[in-house]
Design an enzyme around this catalytic site. Sequence first.
Site, PDB file in Angstrom:
ATOM      1  N   ASP A 251       9.220   2.517   1.592  1.00  0.00           N
ATOM      2  CA  ASP A 251       8.060   3.247   2.095  1.00  0.00           C
ATOM      3  C   ASP A 251       7.941   2.950   3.592  1.00  0.00           C
ATOM      4  O   ASP A 251       7.508   1.879   3.991  1.00  0.00           O
ATOM      5  CB  ASP A 251       6.814   2.788   1.331  1.00  0.00           C
ATOM      6  CG  ASP A 251       5.537   3.452   1.829  1.00  0.00           C
ATOM      7  OD1 ASP A 251       5.562   4.061   2.923  1.00  0.00           O
ATOM      8  OD2 ASP A 251       4.504   3.343   1.138  1.00  0.00           O
TER       9      ASP A 251
ATOM     10  N   LYS B  52       2.571   9.322   8.554  1.00  0.00           N
ATOM     11  CA  LYS B  52       1.741   8.960   9.712  1.00  0.00           C
ATOM     12  C   LYS B  52       2.212   9.471  11.086  1.00  0.00           C
ATOM     13  O   LYS B  52       1.753  10.490  11.544  1.00  0.00           O
ATOM     14  CB  LYS B  52       1.522   7.443   9.727  1.00  0.00           C
ATOM     15  CG  LYS B  52       0.680   6.989   8.526  1.00  0.00           C
ATOM     16  CD  LYS B  52       0.004   5.669   8.743  1.00  0.00           C
ATOM     17  CE  LYS B  52      -1.088   5.442   7.708  1.00  0.00           C
ATOM     18  NZ  LYS B  52      -0.660   4.767   6.476  1.00  0.00           N
TER      19      LYS B  52
ATOM     20  N   PHE C  71       0.863  -1.189   0.000  1.00  0.00           N
ATOM     21  CA  PHE C  71       0.000   0.000   0.000  1.00  0.00           C
ATOM     22  C   PHE C  71       0.893   1.230   0.000  1.00  0.00           C
ATOM     23  O   PHE C  71       1.713   1.403   0.893  1.00  0.00           O
ATOM     24  CB  PHE C  71      -0.945   0.046   1.208  1.00  0.00           C
ATOM     25  CG  PHE C  71      -1.882   1.220   1.119  1.00  0.00           C
ATOM     26  CD1 PHE C  71      -3.047   1.140   0.354  1.00  0.00           C
ATOM     27  CD2 PHE C  71      -1.575   2.427   1.735  1.00  0.00           C
ATOM     28  CE1 PHE C  71      -3.881   2.243   0.227  1.00  0.00           C
ATOM     29  CE2 PHE C  71      -2.425   3.533   1.609  1.00  0.00           C
ATOM     30  CZ  PHE C  71      -3.579   3.436   0.860  1.00  0.00           C
TER      31      PHE C  71
HETATM   32  C1  LIG Z   1      -0.934   5.056   5.058  1.00  0.00           C
HETATM   33  C2  LIG Z   1       0.137   4.682   4.104  1.00  0.00           C
HETATM   34  C3  LIG Z   1       0.395   5.442   2.945  1.00  0.00           C
HETATM   35  C4  LIG Z   1      -0.468   6.597   2.531  1.00  0.00           C
HETATM   36  O1  LIG Z   1      -0.425   7.655   3.435  1.00  0.00           O
HETATM   37  P1  LIG Z   1      -1.480   8.861   3.323  1.00  0.00           P
HETATM   38  O2  LIG Z   1      -1.010   9.822   4.380  1.00  0.00           O
HETATM   39  O3  LIG Z   1      -2.827   8.284   3.582  1.00  0.00           O
HETATM   40  O4  LIG Z   1      -1.366   9.402   1.957  1.00  0.00           O
HETATM   41  C5  LIG Z   1       1.461   5.073   2.158  1.00  0.00           C
HETATM   42  N1  LIG Z   1       2.245   4.037   2.482  1.00  0.00           N
HETATM   43  C6  LIG Z   1       2.026   3.284   3.573  1.00  0.00           C
HETATM   44  C7  LIG Z   1       2.957   2.151   3.884  1.00  0.00           C
HETATM   45  C8  LIG Z   1       0.963   3.577   4.420  1.00  0.00           C
HETATM   46  O5  LIG Z   1       0.728   2.813   5.484  1.00  0.00           O
END
Ligand SMILES: *Cc1c(COP(=O)(O)O)cnc(C)c1O
Length: 422
Positions: free
Chosen positions: A249, A278, A164
């Site tokens: 990420d 986050k 994700f």
């Molecule tokens: C939540 C998340 C995102 C997206 O973050 P947003 O602030 O909602 O755009 C991207 N990568 C990972 C691994 C995430 O958990």
Amino acid sequence: MTGVAGEGPDGAGYAGHDTTIESKNCESIIMTTQETIGVFDKYVIANYGRLPRVMVKGEGCWLWDVDGKKILDMFPGWAVSGIGHCHPKVVEAVRQQVGELIHIDNTFYCEPQGRLAQLLSERAFGGKVFFCNSGAEANEGALKLARLHTAKEKYKFITAEGSFHGRTFATVTATAQPKYHEGFLPLLPGFSYIPFNDVAALERAFSDEVAAVMVEPIQGEGGINVATAEFLGAIRQLCDQHGALMILDEVQTGVGRTGKWFGFQHFDVQPDIITMAKALGGGVAIGAMMATEEVAASLVPGKHASTFGGNNLACAAGVATIEAIEEGNLLQQAIEVGQYTQDKLRALKDKHPIIDHVRGIGLMIGIQLTRPGAEIVSQCLERGLRINCTHDTVIRFMPPMIATTDLIDQAIEIFDSVLSGS
Ligand SMILES: *Cc1c(COP(=O)(O)O)cnc(C)c1O
């Protein structure tokens, strides 16, 4: 232990399970749950499946709804409130910054942005930082930077199934889960997907046209899947061999949750770019992308920007978050309490055959069930515990780093009772 984890708004502790909130905290609350939902139905786009609760207050591991119900929050802010709700250090820093300068655009310099970049760089791999406002934006910036930095004929990206990476067009394309693609075809060209942790598939997918590989050190939304050292090592090696960049990420794994500042630090590997968001702002919206100095040099004026990126308020919150983690020795606490939580959850397995196994690192914990878990999550909420279910059958326990073993015990007791159906 500071007062954050175990004490109520009045500092009196939760021993008596007082479920009222002080009236001074709800002066602005004039609507009932039903009225608020009514306003949403009429005026807010219905793109989320929401639970019918209106939340009005948070402190540490606790959350209160408008009816005064108190909830033990083991998934605070969807991993945003990594040091708990309204950490006093963040509250104080934000209050102070708001009174001085909330926002200055990037036409000028501002001290909090430089300070936060330094703190992050020193805790990662000594890179340089670009600030934005969310995880998707941080990843978007990383993908664009990879295109800029690598040679012109390189435009391909490899990502992993179950990943994700966000909801913008590039990041949703990078997100290798068909359910997020439905309705948006055709996606951005150049992306290919391999099974997570599959080194042979990675080798097959590689070519000199690849600009970057992007993966999560632990897949979050995909169900708490921990990368193997072999997989990350192979990415590093193949990227070097083909002149591509390794992007990690760290939007969910970053800023302490796993017991280290960043997930990659559990592995013997150094990425070219990491992204975070986050938990970085202690609840305030902020995202960041860090690149090695050499890669960062490709991001020159005119190529990428964010109006709100790196604003004083968000960066002051980020600085306070990092200081709170350090002053509270919360990395160590995340390791210890994380281990404690995982052990206790594993101990439930014999009693509850619905639990297949428990996996994760530190406070990033997934409980693999043998059947869907949505019903368990809503029953836990009824009994005052917030957890989450992802990928249909994986319960996520992601306590904030301030969680004490005492609160974990309380949470697991509720979880246990729900699984027992009692
Ligand atoms: C939540 C998340 C995102 C997206 O973050 P947003 O602030 O909602 O755009 C991207 N990568 C990972 C691994 C995430 O958990």
